[in-house]
Design an enzyme around this catalytic site. Structure first.
Site, PDB file in Angstrom:
ATOM      1  N   LEU A 194       0.826  -1.166   0.021  1.00 25.15           N
ATOM      2  CA  LEU A 194      -0.017   0.078  -0.074  1.00 25.15           C
ATOM      3  C   LEU A 194       0.697   1.310   0.017  1.00 25.15           C
ATOM      4  O   LEU A 194       0.415   2.419   0.071  1.00 25.15           O
ATOM      5  CB  LEU A 194      -0.851  -0.164   1.267  1.00 25.15           C
ATOM      6  CG  LEU A 194      -2.008  -1.148   1.110  1.00 25.15           C
ATOM      7  CD1 LEU A 194      -3.134  -1.090   2.235  1.00 25.15           C
ATOM      8  CD2 LEU A 194      -2.725  -1.248  -0.235  1.00 25.15           C
ATOM      9  N   ASP A 195       2.026   1.183  -0.329  1.00 28.31           N
ATOM     10  CA  ASP A 195       2.882   2.312  -0.481  1.00 28.31           C
ATOM     11  C   ASP A 195       2.526   2.860  -1.739  1.00 28.31           C
ATOM     12  O   ASP A 195       2.389   2.365  -2.571  1.00 28.31           O
ATOM     13  CB  ASP A 195       4.349   1.815  -0.500  1.00 28.31           C
ATOM     14  CG  ASP A 195       5.391   3.190  -0.805  1.00 28.31           C
ATOM     15  OD1 ASP A 195       5.552   3.619  -1.987  1.00 28.31           O
ATOM     16  OD2 ASP A 195       6.256   3.253   0.199  1.00 28.31           O
ATOM     17  N   LEU A 205       3.894   2.041  -5.157  1.00 24.12           N
ATOM     18  CA  LEU A 205       3.250   0.816  -5.931  1.00 24.12           C
ATOM     19  C   LEU A 205       1.892   0.904  -6.245  1.00 24.12           C
ATOM     20  O   LEU A 205       1.382   0.810  -7.444  1.00 24.12           O
ATOM     21  CB  LEU A 205       3.588  -0.288  -4.888  1.00 24.12           C
ATOM     22  CG  LEU A 205       3.148  -1.587  -5.472  1.00 24.12           C
ATOM     23  CD1 LEU A 205       3.966  -2.102  -6.955  1.00 24.12           C
ATOM     24  CD2 LEU A 205       3.380  -2.784  -4.623  1.00 24.12           C
ATOM     25  N   GLY A 245      -0.286   3.395  -6.340  1.00 22.47           N
ATOM     26  CA  GLY A 245      -0.686   4.452  -7.126  1.00 22.47           C
ATOM     27  C   GLY A 245      -0.457   4.190  -8.632  1.00 22.47           C
ATOM     28  O   GLY A 245      -1.146   4.620  -9.434  1.00 22.47           O
ATOM     29  N   HIS A 260       5.037 -17.279 -10.704  1.00 21.28           N
ATOM     30  CA  HIS A 260       3.706 -16.269 -11.337  1.00 21.28           C
ATOM     31  C   HIS A 260       4.299 -15.036 -11.558  1.00 21.28           C
ATOM     32  O   HIS A 260       3.547 -14.153 -12.145  1.00 21.28           O
ATOM     33  CB  HIS A 260       2.882 -16.348 -10.013  1.00 21.28           C
ATOM     34  CG  HIS A 260       2.965 -15.356  -8.758  1.00 21.28           C
ATOM     35  ND1 HIS A 260       2.270 -14.827  -8.070  1.00 21.28           N
ATOM     36  CD2 HIS A 260       4.507 -15.084  -8.341  1.00 21.28           C
ATOM     37  CE1 HIS A 260       2.758 -14.155  -7.112  1.00 21.28           C
ATOM     38  NE2 HIS A 260       4.208 -14.632  -7.054  1.00 21.28           N
TER      39      HIS A 260
END
Length: 357
Positions: free
Chosen positions: A124-125, A128, A130, A262
């Protein structure tokens, strides 16, 4: 009674509006989660030793009295979503509501054995999260990942150039590894009879250390980017090697790929798997590759689990990676030259796949 809009019933239209608004404002779910970690609320309740009242929580947080009601509303919503439990403190005259931890918020207590707070802080930085505002621009770029569009470089190059975020990312991956380690404790059948194993992309060795503790006779090598392992110290049966998995992988009885494939396209996965095959078939040996990843199974999985896996698939698409169905995994294994595989359940959404050359 029907509406004049495509013959839909008003009740169906209102239901659709609710669904739309639920997803429209879904970002608030993430931000509330970020808020509770930033405010250290899980630790406050944990250290309190019992459910904590709103007034006590507000006092500890040094929140202005004018914002106490907002704290209550945030906590009420988080409780509704399963992160806290609201209980009534009957010892107080007004039977004030109090907040208790749930299993989900226990996973956010920092310094605990199983803590995912670092994952929340990393993912949630704004740097990243954004980037996801640019999905439209990314979808028209033929060769760039989402982060290539927003950050000017691929995600892994971005980590190499930004030590602080690289550290945050490694801490997040280490916290996630602890969850996988919890599952691996019951997977003796995977490691029995092995003498050596290479943990490709093993980071700071969180998983490897658990394997070494559980199987002290097993020699374990953590193989990752040089800048990840350069300052880490070897122990009796654990060593660190820097390198590039696309070039070569140290020889061993088994190679572990934990949440690695992945991240990559099918073409790149085949390249990685071929290097793994070389590593486990050296000197005439026939070892195995152990893959820990998701297997999408919409027919058998419950709806919420499938939603989680498909959500992660969209997330990985932005890195040019993907989550795969069993038939997609099988195709990769065959094209990389493997003869057989076996899938076993591991965690709620991850599977353990043993691949044999």
């Amino acid at each position: 009674m029907t509406s004049s809009i495509n013959g839909r019933k008003p009740s169906d239209i209102f239901k659709a509006q609710t669904l739309l608004y639920k997803h429209l404002f879904a970002f608030i779910d993430s931000m509330c989660l970020k808020w509770t970690v930033e405010m250290n609320i899980p630790n406050i309740i944990h250290d309190h030793g019992q459910p904590i009242s709103l007034s006590n929580l507000v006092s500890i947080l040094h929140v202005p009295s004018s914002k106490a009601g907002n704290v209550q509303r945030l906590m009420r919503y988080l409780a509704h979503n399963g992160f806290f439990e609201i209980v009534t403190n009957r010892e107080m005259e007004n039977e004030e509501e109090a907040y208790a931890l749930t299993v989900a918020s226990e996973l956010l207590v920092k310094e605990s054995d199983l803590c995912l707070a670092a994952m929340v802080e990393c993912i949630l930085d704004p740097t990243l999260s954004g980037s996801y505002h640019e999905l439209k621009k990314w979808i028209y770029e033929e060769d760039l990942t989402l982060f290539g569009v927003t950050l000017g470089s691929g995600f892994w190059d971005f980590l190499d150039k930004n030590p602080d975020y690289n550290r945050s990312f490694n801490e997040a991956m280490a916290s996630d590894s602890k969850m996988i380690n919890l599952a691996l404790r019951d997977c003796d059948f995977v490691f029995e009879e092995l003498e050596s194993i290479v943990d490709v992309g093993g980071g700071t060795g969180t998983t490897a250390k658990i394997i070494c503790e559980t199987f002290p006779k097993l020699k374990c090598v953590v193989f990752d980017r040089p800048q990840v392992v350069e300052n880490l110290s070897d122990t009796n049966n654990l060593s660190y090697v820097g390198g590039d998995m696309f070039s070569s992988i140290p020889n061993a009885d088994a190679v572990l790929l934990k949440w690695i494939l992945h991240n990559w396209t099918d073409k790149d996965c085949i390249r990685i798997l071929k290097k793994c095959k070389e590593a486990v078939t050296s000197d005439g040996k026939r070892g195995k590759v152990i893959v820990i990843d998701m297997v999408i199974n919409e027919k058998k999985d419950e709806k919420n689990l499938t939603q989680m896996k498909l959500l992660m698939d969209v997330n990985m698409a932005c890195l040019n990676g993907k989550e795969r169905k069993e038939e997609e995994w099988k195709k990769l294994f065959e094209e990389a030259g493997f003869q057989d595989y076996k899938i076993s359940p591991l965690t709620g959404f991850l599977s353990l796949i043993e691949i044999y050359p």
